[in-house]
Design a protein around this motif. Structure first.
Motif, PDB file in Angstrom:
ATOM      1  N   GLU A 164       0.860  -1.187   0.000  1.00 55.78           N
ATOM      2  CA  GLU A 164       0.000   0.000   0.000  1.00 55.78           C
ATOM      3  C   GLU A 164       0.894   1.234   0.000  1.00 55.78           C
ATOM      4  OE1 GLU A 164      -3.393   2.123   2.791  1.00 55.78           O
ATOM      5  OE2 GLU A 164      -3.488  -0.052   2.461  1.00 55.78           O
ATOM      6  N   THR A 165       0.578   2.188  -0.879  1.00 59.01           N
ATOM      7  CA  THR A 165       1.383   3.402  -1.013  1.00 59.01           C
ATOM      8  C   THR A 165       0.523   4.629  -0.753  1.00 59.01           C
ATOM      9  OG1 THR A 165       2.841   2.341  -2.638  1.00 59.01           O
ATOM     10  CG2 THR A 165       2.859   4.743  -2.565  1.00 59.01           C
ATOM     11  N   ARG A 166       1.033   5.511   0.098  1.00 61.02           N
ATOM     12  CA  ARG A 166       0.361   6.773   0.420  1.00 61.02           C
ATOM     13  C   ARG A 166       1.390   7.904   0.408  1.00 61.02           C
ATOM     14  NH1 ARG A 166      -3.692   5.441   5.529  1.00 61.02           N
ATOM     15  NH2 ARG A 166      -4.592   3.486   4.726  1.00 61.02           N
ATOM     16  N   HIS A 167       0.985   9.078   0.895  1.00 63.73           N
ATOM     17  CA  HIS A 167       1.874  10.247   1.024  1.00 63.73           C
ATOM     18  C   HIS A 167       2.481  10.627  -0.335  1.00 63.73           C
ATOM     19  CE1 HIS A 167       1.444  10.140   5.331  1.00 63.73           C
ATOM     20  NE2 HIS A 167       1.899   8.900   5.392  1.00 63.73           N
ATOM     21  N   LEU A 168       1.602  10.841  -1.311  1.00 64.41           N
ATOM     22  CA  LEU A 168       2.032  11.170  -2.669  1.00 64.41           C
ATOM     23  C   LEU A 168       1.858  12.657  -2.961  1.00 64.41           C
ATOM     24  CD1 LEU A 168       0.278   8.051  -4.058  1.00 64.41           C
ATOM     25  CD2 LEU A 168       2.666   8.545  -4.583  1.00 64.41           C
ATOM     26  N   LYS A 169       2.681  13.155  -3.859  1.00 63.53           N
ATOM     27  CA  LYS A 169       2.501  14.526  -4.342  1.00 63.53           C
ATOM     28  C   LYS A 169       2.345  14.499  -5.857  1.00 63.53           C
ATOM     29  CE  LYS A 169       7.277  16.186  -5.005  1.00 63.53           C
ATOM     30  NZ  LYS A 169       8.250  17.218  -4.566  1.00 63.53           N
ATOM     31  N   GLY A 170       1.895  15.595  -6.415  1.00 63.54           N
ATOM     32  CA  GLY A 170       1.646  15.637  -7.845  1.00 63.54           C
ATOM     33  C   GLY A 170       2.310  16.824  -8.500  1.00 63.54           C
ATOM     34  N   PRO A 171       2.057  16.957  -9.802  1.00 64.65           N
ATOM     35  CA  PRO A 171       1.088  16.209 -10.620  1.00 64.65           C
ATOM     36  C   PRO A 171       1.595  14.805 -10.967  1.00 64.65           C
ATOM     37  CG  PRO A 171       2.275  17.785 -11.993  1.00 64.65           C
ATOM     38  CD  PRO A 171       2.719  18.035 -10.582  1.00 64.65           C
ATOM     39  N   ARG A 172       0.628  13.853 -11.078  1.00 66.58           N
ATOM     40  CA  ARG A 172       0.969  12.458 -11.371  1.00 66.58           C
ATOM     41  C   ARG A 172      -0.010  11.854 -12.375  1.00 66.58           C
ATOM     42  NH1 ARG A 172      -0.596   9.740  -7.681  1.00 66.58           N
ATOM     43  NH2 ARG A 172      -1.480  11.359  -6.368  1.00 66.58           N
ATOM     44  N   PRO A 173      -0.012  12.319 -13.619  1.00 72.27           N
ATOM     45  CA  PRO A 173      -0.885  11.657 -14.606  1.00 72.27           C
ATOM     46  C   PRO A 173      -0.462  10.204 -14.778  1.00 72.27           C
ATOM     47  CG  PRO A 173       0.699  13.082 -15.697  1.00 72.27           C
ATOM     48  CD  PRO A 173       0.835  13.356 -14.235  1.00 72.27           C
ATOM     49  N   LEU A 174      -1.400   9.368 -15.194  1.00 72.79           N
ATOM     50  CA  LEU A 174      -1.168   7.931 -15.223  1.00 72.79           C
ATOM     51  C   LEU A 174      -0.507   7.416 -16.488  1.00 72.79           C
ATOM     52  CD1 LEU A 174      -4.542   6.720 -13.656  1.00 72.79           C
ATOM     53  CD2 LEU A 174      -2.352   7.133 -12.518  1.00 72.79           C
ATOM     54  N   ASP A 175      -0.496   8.234 -17.543  1.00 71.80           N
ATOM     55  CA  ASP A 175       0.062   7.750 -18.804  1.00 71.80           C
ATOM     56  C   ASP A 175       0.458   8.940 -19.672  1.00 71.80           C
ATOM     57  OD1 ASP A 175      -2.294   8.812 -19.827  1.00 71.80           O
ATOM     58  OD2 ASP A 175      -3.241   6.877 -20.186  1.00 71.80           O
ATOM     59  N   PRO A 176       1.115   8.698 -20.822  1.00 69.56           N
ATOM     60  CA  PRO A 176       1.537   9.801 -21.695  1.00 69.56           C
ATOM     61  C   PRO A 176       0.387  10.633 -22.243  1.00 69.56           C
ATOM     62  CG  PRO A 176       2.744   7.806 -22.224  1.00 69.56           C
ATOM     63  CD  PRO A 176       1.651   7.397 -21.281  1.00 69.56           C
ATOM     64  N   ALA A 177      -0.847  10.092 -22.252  1.00 72.75           N
ATOM     65  CA  ALA A 177      -1.994  10.862 -22.738  1.00 72.75           C
ATOM     66  C   ALA A 177      -2.475  11.878 -21.706  1.00 72.75           C
ATOM     67  CB  ALA A 177      -3.139   9.918 -23.117  1.00 72.75           C
ATOM     68  N   GLY A 178      -1.927  11.824 -20.495  1.00 76.89           N
ATOM     69  CA  GLY A 178      -2.314  12.787 -19.470  1.00 76.89           C
ATOM     70  C   GLY A 178      -3.514  12.371 -18.649  1.00 76.89           C
ATOM     71  N   MET A 179      -3.767  11.064 -18.510  1.00 77.41           N
ATOM     72  CA  MET A 179      -4.850  10.587 -17.651  1.00 77.41           C
ATOM     73  C   MET A 179      -4.631  11.141 -16.237  1.00 77.41           C
ATOM     74  SD  MET A 179      -7.567   8.572 -17.309  1.00 77.41           S
ATOM     75  CE  MET A 179      -7.461   7.390 -18.667  1.00 77.41           C
ATOM     76  N   PRO A 180      -5.537  12.001 -15.744  1.00 76.08           N
ATOM     77  CA  PRO A 180      -5.236  12.729 -14.501  1.00 76.08           C
ATOM     78  C   PRO A 180      -5.523  11.943 -13.233  1.00 76.08           C
ATOM     79  CG  PRO A 180      -7.359  13.418 -15.359  1.00 76.08           C
ATOM     80  CD  PRO A 180      -6.808  12.425 -16.353  1.00 76.08           C
ATOM     81  N   THR A 181      -4.801  12.295 -12.181  1.00 74.35           N
ATOM     82  CA  THR A 181      -5.187  11.951 -10.821  1.00 74.35           C
ATOM     83  C   THR A 181      -5.609  13.252 -10.149  1.00 74.35           C
ATOM     84  OG1 THR A 181      -2.867  12.146 -10.115  1.00 74.35           O
ATOM     85  CG2 THR A 181      -3.687   9.940 -10.619  1.00 74.35           C
ATOM     86  N   HIS A 182      -6.294  13.154  -9.013  1.00 74.31           N
ATOM     87  CA  HIS A 182      -6.867  14.340  -8.376  1.00 74.31           C
ATOM     88  C   HIS A 182      -5.776  15.259  -7.825  1.00 74.31           C
ATOM     89  CE1 HIS A 182      -9.545  16.869  -6.013  1.00 74.31           C
ATOM     90  NE2 HIS A 182     -10.567  16.286  -6.635  1.00 74.31           N
ATOM     91  N   GLU A 183      -6.024  16.551  -7.943  1.00 75.38           N
ATOM     92  CA  GLU A 183      -5.036  17.530  -7.484  1.00 75.38           C
ATOM     93  C   GLU A 183      -4.882  17.546  -5.967  1.00 75.38           C
ATOM     94  OE1 GLU A 183      -8.073  21.407  -7.466  1.00 75.38           O
ATOM     95  OE2 GLU A 183      -6.324  21.375  -8.774  1.00 75.38           O
ATOM     96  N   ASP A 184      -5.799  16.896  -5.217  1.00 75.03           N
ATOM     97  CA  ASP A 184      -5.646  16.862  -3.762  1.00 75.03           C
ATOM     98  C   ASP A 184      -4.572  15.869  -3.315  1.00 75.03           C
ATOM     99  OD1 ASP A 184      -6.789  14.317  -3.959  1.00 75.03           O
ATOM    100  OD2 ASP A 184      -8.685  14.881  -3.020  1.00 75.03           O
TER     101      ASP A 184
END
Length: 281
Positions: A164-184
């Motif tokens: 399990e992974t937590r304590h992340l910062k962004g931006p962290r899109p999931l792929d080269p197309a820019g699939m977004p994760t939430h800005e929070d």
């Protein structure tokens, strides 16, 4: 003097025996063989869900984040970079790290499983020593990962690593197309990593992403193939030394072979040079 030297010798011998005992406490035979070099096991490129096309990932995005993703794809179609900042050498972050853009090596120790990947700070530490989540940890792109070994077969040997992974910062899109994760950046990433029973030399990573950009948890299965070479080649990847894209304000330009900036899309405005002394014509 002889008495003191004898005490020191005994103390040193005790310390060495303790160190040897700790080293011998790690029974390698109880852990799976994940040695060697692993590469992405499908030929479809760095898609987040390898089982679906790049433009049809069917991600359970909220309406707000569907719009962000659509805008990213449209901008890339027009020559821009969209919602993917990795062209500036920003790390892709978790869980995109596990798209493995460069070959991966996994090193298992008693307290930590190390995932080594050259690409833009993609290496990870997965702590398996029973620790709890840290307090006051500064978020990182790779996050903080806690793992637990599972003997799923009951044969006395670990075969699944749950993470399990937590304590992340962004931006962290999931792929080269820019699939977004939430800005929070409140993502929680859960993984089950295990060898394939159907295909020898294949490793699976079942990833479940819990993120407020999605209406529900999203689970994908990634597969990695072991390089059969006896001595696989490990190439160096230094993003900054190879990057020819330059971001100025909100625009991205291409650095040509002559050192001058070139546009990346049709009709792109030139950089703002208001703070440079203009040479009279």
């Amino acid at each position: 003097m002889l008495y003191r030297n004898s005490i020191r010798a005994i103390a040193l011998a005790g310390a060495l025996l303790a160190t040897m005992g700790a080293a011998q406490a790690f029974d390698e035979s109880k852990y799976p063989d994940w040695k060697g070099q692993w590469r992405r096991g499908d030929a479809g490129g760095a898609r987040y869900d390898p089982s679906k096309p790049r433009e049809a990932q069917q991600a359970p995005l909220t309406e707000e984040y569907k719009a962000i993703h659509a805008a990213s794809i449209a901008d890339q179609a027009a020559g821009g970079q969209g919602n993917d900042p990795t062209y500036t050498c920003v790390p892709p972050g978790m869980p995109r790290i596990m798209n493995i853009y460069d070959p991966m090596e996994i090193i298992i120790t008693p307290s930590t499983t190390h995932i080594m990947i050259q690409h833009i700070h993609d290496s990870r530490r997965i702590f398996t020593d029973g620790r709890d989540w840290p307090k006051g940890f500064e978020p990182t792109f790779a996050g903080y990962s806690l793992g637990k070994w599972i003997d799923q077969d009951g044969d006395g040997k670990h075969d699944v690593l749950e993470v399990e992974t937590r304590h992340l910062k962004g931006p962290r899109p999931l792929d080269p197309a820019g699939m977004p994760t939430h800005e929070d950046n409140k993502s929680i990433v859960k993984e089950r990593i295990y060898l394939s029973k159907a295909v020898p030399g294949y490793l699976h990573d079942e990833i479940t992403l819990i993120d407020n950009a999605f209406t529900q948890p999203w689970t994908v299965l990634k597969t990695y193939a072991r390089n059969r070479a006896k001595y696989p080649e490990w190439q160096e990847n230094v993003c900054a030394s190879e990057n020819v894209l330059v971001k100025i304000a909100k625009e991205t330009y291409f650095r040509g072979s002559d050192g001058n900036l070139m546009p990346t899309r049709k009709g792109q405005p030139a950089p703002d040079v208001r703070y440079f002394q203009q040479t009279p014509k």
